[in-house]
Design a protein around this motif. Structure first.
Motif, PDB file in Angstrom:
ATOM      1  N   ALA A 191       0.867  -0.990  -0.194  1.00  0.00           N
ATOM      2  CA  ALA A 191      -0.093  -0.065  -0.348  1.00  0.00           C
ATOM      3  C   ALA A 191       0.485   1.434  -0.391  1.00  0.00           C
ATOM      4  CB  ALA A 191      -0.847  -0.276   1.186  1.00  0.00           C
ATOM      5  N   ARG A 192       2.390   1.533   0.275  1.00  0.00           N
ATOM      6  CA  ARG A 192       3.325   2.524  -0.032  1.00  0.00           C
ATOM      7  C   ARG A 192       3.682   2.191  -0.952  1.00  0.00           C
ATOM      8  NH1 ARG A 192       6.165   2.527   5.507  1.00  0.00           N
ATOM      9  NH2 ARG A 192       6.838   4.185   4.657  1.00  0.00           N
ATOM     10  N   ILE A 193       3.746   1.717  -1.764  1.00  0.00           N
ATOM     11  CA  ILE A 193       4.454   1.719  -2.562  1.00  0.00           C
ATOM     12  C   ILE A 193       3.979   3.329  -3.486  1.00  0.00           C
ATOM     13  CG2 ILE A 193       3.222   1.077  -4.587  1.00  0.00           C
ATOM     14  CD1 ILE A 193       5.110  -1.479  -5.958  1.00  0.00           C
ATOM     15  N   GLY A 194       5.519   3.199  -4.497  1.00  0.00           N
ATOM     16  CA  GLY A 194       5.983   4.947  -5.086  1.00  0.00           C
ATOM     17  C   GLY A 194       7.034   4.700  -5.084  1.00  0.00           C
ATOM     18  N   GLY A 195       7.133   5.729  -5.927  1.00  0.00           N
ATOM     19  CA  GLY A 195       8.525   6.850  -6.584  1.00  0.00           C
ATOM     20  C   GLY A 195       9.096   8.130  -6.349  1.00  0.00           C
ATOM     21  N   ALA A 196       9.789   8.887  -6.726  1.00  0.00           N
ATOM     22  CA  ALA A 196      10.134   9.841  -6.584  1.00  0.00           C
ATOM     23  C   ALA A 196      11.369  10.462  -7.880  1.00  0.00           C
ATOM     24  CB  ALA A 196      10.413  10.595  -5.429  1.00  0.00           C
ATOM     25  N   ALA A 197      10.885   9.411  -9.113  1.00  0.00           N
ATOM     26  CA  ALA A 197      12.000   9.233  -9.665  1.00  0.00           C
ATOM     27  C   ALA A 197      11.729  10.073 -11.350  1.00  0.00           C
ATOM     28  CB  ALA A 197      13.134   8.180  -9.961  1.00  0.00           C
ATOM     29  N   LEU A 198      10.865  11.500 -10.777  1.00  0.00           N
ATOM     30  CA  LEU A 198      10.066  11.985 -11.892  1.00  0.00           C
ATOM     31  C   LEU A 198      10.941  12.181 -13.200  1.00  0.00           C
ATOM     32  CD1 LEU A 198       7.717  14.072  -9.763  1.00  0.00           C
ATOM     33  CD2 LEU A 198       7.543  11.902 -10.091  1.00  0.00           C
ATOM     34  N   ARG A 199      12.154  12.642 -13.402  1.00  0.00           N
ATOM     35  CA  ARG A 199      12.207  13.010 -14.674  1.00  0.00           C
ATOM     36  C   ARG A 199      13.057  11.254 -15.084  1.00  0.00           C
ATOM     37  NH1 ARG A 199      12.868  17.486 -17.047  1.00  0.00           N
ATOM     38  NH2 ARG A 199      14.228  17.038 -18.450  1.00  0.00           N
ATOM     39  N   SER A 200      12.381  10.240 -15.200  1.00  0.00           N
ATOM     40  CA  SER A 200      12.866   9.304 -15.385  1.00  0.00           C
ATOM     41  C   SER A 200      12.177   9.779 -16.275  1.00  0.00           C
ATOM     42  CB  SER A 200      13.348   8.409 -14.129  1.00  0.00           C
ATOM     43  OG  SER A 200      13.372   6.419 -15.242  1.00  0.00           O
ATOM     44  N   ASP A 201      10.091   8.571 -14.937  1.00  0.00           N
ATOM     45  CA  ASP A 201       9.362   8.250 -15.714  1.00  0.00           C
ATOM     46  C   ASP A 201       9.162   9.532 -17.038  1.00  0.00           C
ATOM     47  OD1 ASP A 201       8.970   6.699 -13.899  1.00  0.00           O
ATOM     48  OD2 ASP A 201       7.782   8.477 -12.705  1.00  0.00           O
ATOM     49  N   ILE A 202       9.611  10.544 -16.794  1.00  0.00           N
ATOM     50  CA  ILE A 202       9.646  11.506 -18.111  1.00  0.00           C
ATOM     51  C   ILE A 202       9.890  11.331 -19.430  1.00  0.00           C
ATOM     52  CG2 ILE A 202       9.514  14.272 -19.169  1.00  0.00           C
ATOM     53  CD1 ILE A 202       8.933  15.151 -15.904  1.00  0.00           C
ATOM     54  N   ALA A 203      11.079  11.171 -19.136  1.00  0.00           N
ATOM     55  CA  ALA A 203      11.646  10.032 -20.300  1.00  0.00           C
ATOM     56  C   ALA A 203      11.734   8.393 -20.630  1.00  0.00           C
ATOM     57  CB  ALA A 203      13.555  10.106 -19.678  1.00  0.00           C
ATOM     58  N   SER A 204      10.724   8.239 -20.113  1.00  0.00           N
ATOM     59  CA  SER A 204      10.117   7.001 -21.026  1.00  0.00           C
ATOM     60  C   SER A 204       8.814   7.548 -21.784  1.00  0.00           C
ATOM     61  CB  SER A 204       9.523   5.903 -19.229  1.00  0.00           C
ATOM     62  OG  SER A 204       8.298   6.294 -18.913  1.00  0.00           O
ATOM     63  N   MET A 205       8.233   9.059 -21.054  1.00  0.00           N
ATOM     64  CA  MET A 205       7.702   9.335 -22.081  1.00  0.00           C
ATOM     65  C   MET A 205       7.796   9.850 -23.432  1.00  0.00           C
ATOM     66  SD  MET A 205       4.950  10.577 -18.750  1.00  0.00           S
ATOM     67  CE  MET A 205       4.751  10.158 -17.411  1.00  0.00           C
ATOM     68  N   ARG A 206       8.704  10.734 -22.752  1.00  0.00           N
ATOM     69  CA  ARG A 206       9.211  11.065 -24.131  1.00  0.00           C
ATOM     70  C   ARG A 206      10.213  10.015 -25.711  1.00  0.00           C
ATOM     71  NH1 ARG A 206       7.765  16.816 -24.520  1.00  0.00           N
ATOM     72  NH2 ARG A 206       8.577  17.508 -21.549  1.00  0.00           N
ATOM     73  N   HIS A 207      10.956   9.499 -24.733  1.00  0.00           N
ATOM     74  CA  HIS A 207      11.404   8.200 -25.666  1.00  0.00           C
ATOM     75  C   HIS A 207      10.674   7.765 -27.131  1.00  0.00           C
ATOM     76  CE1 HIS A 207      13.184   4.001 -26.810  1.00  0.00           C
ATOM     77  NE2 HIS A 207      14.189   5.119 -26.737  1.00  0.00           N
TER      78      HIS A 207
END
Length: 235
Positions: A209-225
């Motif tokens: 229930a507490r799973i999450g992340g904060a590496a937002l630049r990586s997430d954006i990179a995957s979308m840009r890719h």
């Protein structure tokens, strides 16, 4: 296939199965994915060994790989505890948790390939159970957790080996993309070993229930890719 080959990998009292499953030679196609790193290299965010080390460290501590390790741990426990309801929840969350289409493709394609290869060459009764809840598509990290639990492999070693393999694959991609020399790649991976150990320990304690992340630049990179003009990798 002979019984000697199909015997449990834990019969010898070692962790050789993990070395095989998480090696670059295992047929999961990991070499084809950069986890968005290709976009980060094109934009100059990753341009040398130091920026690569910081990028991968963030992923291991608060990005997709850390969330994957948490999912692996819960998948392992669900198989160990024979809890199909818990495993169903993990499988659904793992497929839905990917922040982009390419990330979802990456984890599901590798998970399917891992399960197919492992069920063929590494027999375990738990992997052959009729009507198993994981008989559909399986995220890569959960697939590793399922196989490790089915073969009685310990969770701490499985988590460490999985995160090390993820880091090594990212560094291998960067060696080709930046480009970096093999020596810089080796130094980067060596410098990340304490981070890998810490992340493996931490991931084993995180409630689902507490799973999450904060590496937002990586997430954006995957979308840009997804729309990057020139690409060597699938993610």
């Amino acid at each position: 296939m002979s019984e000697a080959v199909r015997a449990s990998p834990n019969d010898a009292g070692d962790l050789l199965a993990l070395f095989v499953w998480l090696s670059p030679a295992y047929p999961v196609g990991a070499f084809a994915y950069s986890h968005g790193l290709e976009w980060a290299v094109e934009t100059g965010e990753v341009k040398d060994a130091e920026t690569l080390r910081r990028w991968v460290e963030d992923l291991l501590l608060c990005g997709g790989p850390f969330a994957d390790a948490v999912l692996l741990a819960h998948g392992w426990r669900a198989i160990t505890g024979d809890d199909d309801a818990a495993l169903h929840d993990v499988l659904e969350l793992a497929a839905a948790f990917a922040p982009s289409r390419e990330r979802q493709m990456e984890t599901l394609n590798q998970g399917d390939a891992f399960m197919a290869a492992t069920r063929t060459a590494w027999f375990a009764p738990a992997l052959e159970r009729p009507g198993a809840v994981w008989s559909g598509r399986v995220a890569y990290s959960v697939a590793v957790g399922i196989a490790a639990a089915a073969h009685d492999l310990p969770l701490p070693a499985t988590l460490s080996a999985f995160l090390n393999a993820v880091a090594a694959n990212l560094i291998s991609a960067a060696v080709r993309l930046v480009p970096l020399g093999q020596t810089d790649g080796n130094r980067t991976l060596a410098s990340l070993l304490p981070v890998i150990r810490d992340a493996a320990v931490e991931a084993s304690h995180v409630p689902l229930a507490r799973i999450g992340g904060a590496a937002l630049r990586s997430d954006i990179a995957s979308m840009r890719h997804e729309t990057q003009y020139t690409r060597l990798f699938r993610s």
